[in-house]
Design a protein around this motif. Structure first.
Motif, PDB file in Angstrom:
ATOM      1  N   SER A  31     -39.852  -5.866 -52.483  1.00  0.00           N
ATOM      2  CA  SER A  31     -40.303  -6.931 -51.598  1.00  0.00           C
ATOM      3  C   SER A  31     -41.744  -7.310 -51.953  1.00  0.00           C
ATOM      4  N   LEU A  32     -41.986  -8.580 -52.016  1.00  0.00           N
ATOM      5  CA  LEU A  32     -43.331  -9.040 -52.356  1.00  0.00           C
ATOM      6  C   LEU A  32     -44.044  -9.626 -51.141  1.00  0.00           C
ATOM      7  N   GLU A  33     -43.459  -9.478 -49.962  1.00  0.00           N
ATOM      8  CA  GLU A  33     -44.082 -10.033 -48.761  1.00  0.00           C
ATOM      9  C   GLU A  33     -45.463  -9.412 -48.551  1.00  0.00           C
ATOM     10  N   LEU A  83     -42.672 -19.321 -59.247  1.00  0.00           N
ATOM     11  CA  LEU A  83     -43.520 -19.637 -58.092  1.00  0.00           C
ATOM     12  C   LEU A  83     -42.661 -19.916 -56.860  1.00  0.00           C
ATOM     13  N   ASP A  84     -41.582 -20.631 -57.086  1.00  0.00           N
ATOM     14  CA  ASP A  84     -40.690 -20.966 -55.993  1.00  0.00           C
ATOM     15  C   ASP A  84     -40.154 -19.691 -55.331  1.00  0.00           C
ATOM     16  N   THR A  88     -40.861 -18.206 -51.376  1.00  0.00           N
ATOM     17  CA  THR A  88     -39.749 -17.773 -50.516  1.00  0.00           C
ATOM     18  C   THR A  88     -39.965 -16.342 -50.038  1.00  0.00           C
ATOM     19  N   GLN A  89     -40.541 -15.531 -50.896  1.00  0.00           N
ATOM     20  CA  GLN A  89     -40.753 -14.125 -50.535  1.00  0.00           C
ATOM     21  C   GLN A  89     -42.013 -13.904 -49.688  1.00  0.00           C
ATOM     22  N   GLN A 112     -48.669 -24.261 -50.130  1.00  0.00           N
ATOM     23  CA  GLN A 112     -49.724 -24.665 -49.196  1.00  0.00           C
ATOM     24  C   GLN A 112     -49.173 -24.744 -47.767  1.00  0.00           C
ATOM     25  N   GLU A 113     -47.999 -25.330 -47.628  1.00  0.00           N
ATOM     26  CA  GLU A 113     -47.392 -25.454 -46.295  1.00  0.00           C
ATOM     27  C   GLU A 113     -47.048 -24.088 -45.704  1.00  0.00           C
ATOM     28  N   ALA A 114     -46.793 -23.133 -46.589  1.00  0.00           N
ATOM     29  CA  ALA A 114     -46.472 -21.777 -46.122  1.00  0.00           C
ATOM     30  C   ALA A 114     -47.748 -20.957 -45.894  1.00  0.00           C
TER      31      ALA A 114
END
Ligand code: RAM
Length: 376
Positions: A31-33, A83-84, A88-89, A112-114
């Motif tokens: 997990s990269l969160e 990057l996408d 997501t992660q 940016q939005e995230a």
């Protein structure tokens, strides 16, 4: 303390630590969160590995988690796809060296939005989406020094111990009446922002009247895509065409490939550029009493890549934790790192965007190569 030849001036000192990069990418599937991700142009590039070493060390000391995620191919599309997945992660931040100017907008907007800040280092990301760029050294200096070195090498002149290559070039060309000197460039990809910036600055240097009629203003450019095999093919083309006196390779992958090709071919074409001492030791003089011109690359330059990665880590950390927004005049603190003292970096106008300046180019030549081979 390492005796360095510094061009320009800096308040920082290079690291003397041993710096063997751990090139391992994080196992995919982890997990990269919440993780700070460092993305280089592609895998398998020691320059990227060394930057990540500094990035990881700096952020780990801050109690943060990092990961190294680069695509296998040096392309915009490959970076965009990765990057996408990172957005997501829900990664904490993205620090990137890009493969092109265009093509990233959609995914950067999504980041940016995230709320995921983007910092670029080495090769710039769009000013619309990055917090700030971390510039390794002044582009104009790098372009000028590379041309000066290539001309001096063509004329068989050793690196001037006082560091003033421009004075040496001016002197040497004043009495030069031979054929017009022709320089070649073995670059990364045709789209890479950082190399294209340096090439533009080489052309600006060549427009100086000192070179008029003596050194061609036109560079013979070839692109090896930062791939050892493609760079070798392009270096072989320079040898086969035999149309240039010296190749400037502003990429560590290109200069190492060219070094091998020119050495194997026993070519008279000279070589300089941006290289890692560890990768260039077979193609350069390594002892002060060596004949520099017995090697294909008598001298070259780079900067402290590990420190550059750490500086990018500090900028990213400040963006995430301290509101650093990269506006002109905004600043952040970088803790002491290895042999470097704590520093304040202030963002300045760079083109249409902003940047902080991490260092200055170092010349590697017979007088200091031995000290650097184990460092970079
Ligand atoms: C290569 C990469 C990188 C560049 C260095 C000098 O490893 O192309 O972007 O800055 O060389």
């Amino acid at each position: 303390m390492i005796a360095t030849m510094l061009l320009g001036c800096s308040s920082t000192e290079p690291s003397g630590d041993d710096a063997n990069a751990d090139a391992n990418q994080e196992a995919s599937g982890d997990s990269l969160e919440g993780v700070h991700v460092f993305m280089f142009k592609s895998t398998g590039n020691t320059f990227g590995d060394l930057m990540y070493e500094g990035f990881e060390e700096y952020l780990t000391a801050k109690g943060e988690k990092t990961a190294y995620k680069s695509p296998a191919e040096t392309t915009v599309a490959a970076q965009v796809q990765l990057l996408d997945e990172l957005v997501t992660q829900k990664v904490a931040s993205i620090t990137i060296s890009t493969n092109g100017d265009a093509g990233y907008d959609e995914v950067f907007k999504k980041a940016q939005e995230a709320g995921i800040p983007i910092v670029s280092v080495d090769s710039e990301a769009s000013i619309d989406y990055r917090v700030c760029h971390v510039n390794q050294a002044e582009s104009a200096d790098i372009g000028a020094y590379l041309v000066q070195a290539a001309v001096l090498i063509t004329l068989g002149i050793d690196y001037p111990e006082n560091g003033d290559m421009k004075a040496a070039v001016t002197d040497a060309l004043a009495s030069y009446s031979g054929e017009e000197i022709k320089l070649g460039v073995l670059s990364a990809s045709i789209d890479t922002p950082v190399q294209n910036g340096w090439i533009a600055d080489m052309e600006a240097e060549l427009a100086d009247s000192v070179y008029a009629g003596k050194v061609s203003a036109e560079l013979d450019k070839k692109y090896g895509n930062d791939d050892p095999v493609e760079s070798t093919t392009q270096a072989n083309a320079f040898v086969a065409e035999n149309a240039v006196d010296c190749i400037i390779s502003p990429t560590t992958v290109g200069i190492a490939a060219a070094g091998q090709v020119l050495k194997t071919a026993n070519s008279e074409i000279g070589l300089t550029g941006l290289g890692l001492p560890s990768e260039m030791q077979s193609f350069m003089p390594t002892k002060a009493d060596d004949d520099a011109f017995a090697s294909v690359c008598p001298y070259m330059m780079l900067w402290d890549v590990i420190h550059l990665g750490a500086t990018a880590g500090a900028a990213t950390y400040a963006a995430v934790t301290d509101g650093f927004d990269g506006a002109v005049g905004s600043s952040f603190e970088m803790d002491a790192f290895r042999d470097y003292e704590a520093t304040t970096y202030e963002a300045y106008q760079s083109g249409d965007g902003t940047a902080v300046l991490a260092g200055v180019p170092y010349i590697f030549y017979k007088g200091n190569m031995a000290e650097w081979i184990d460092v970079l």
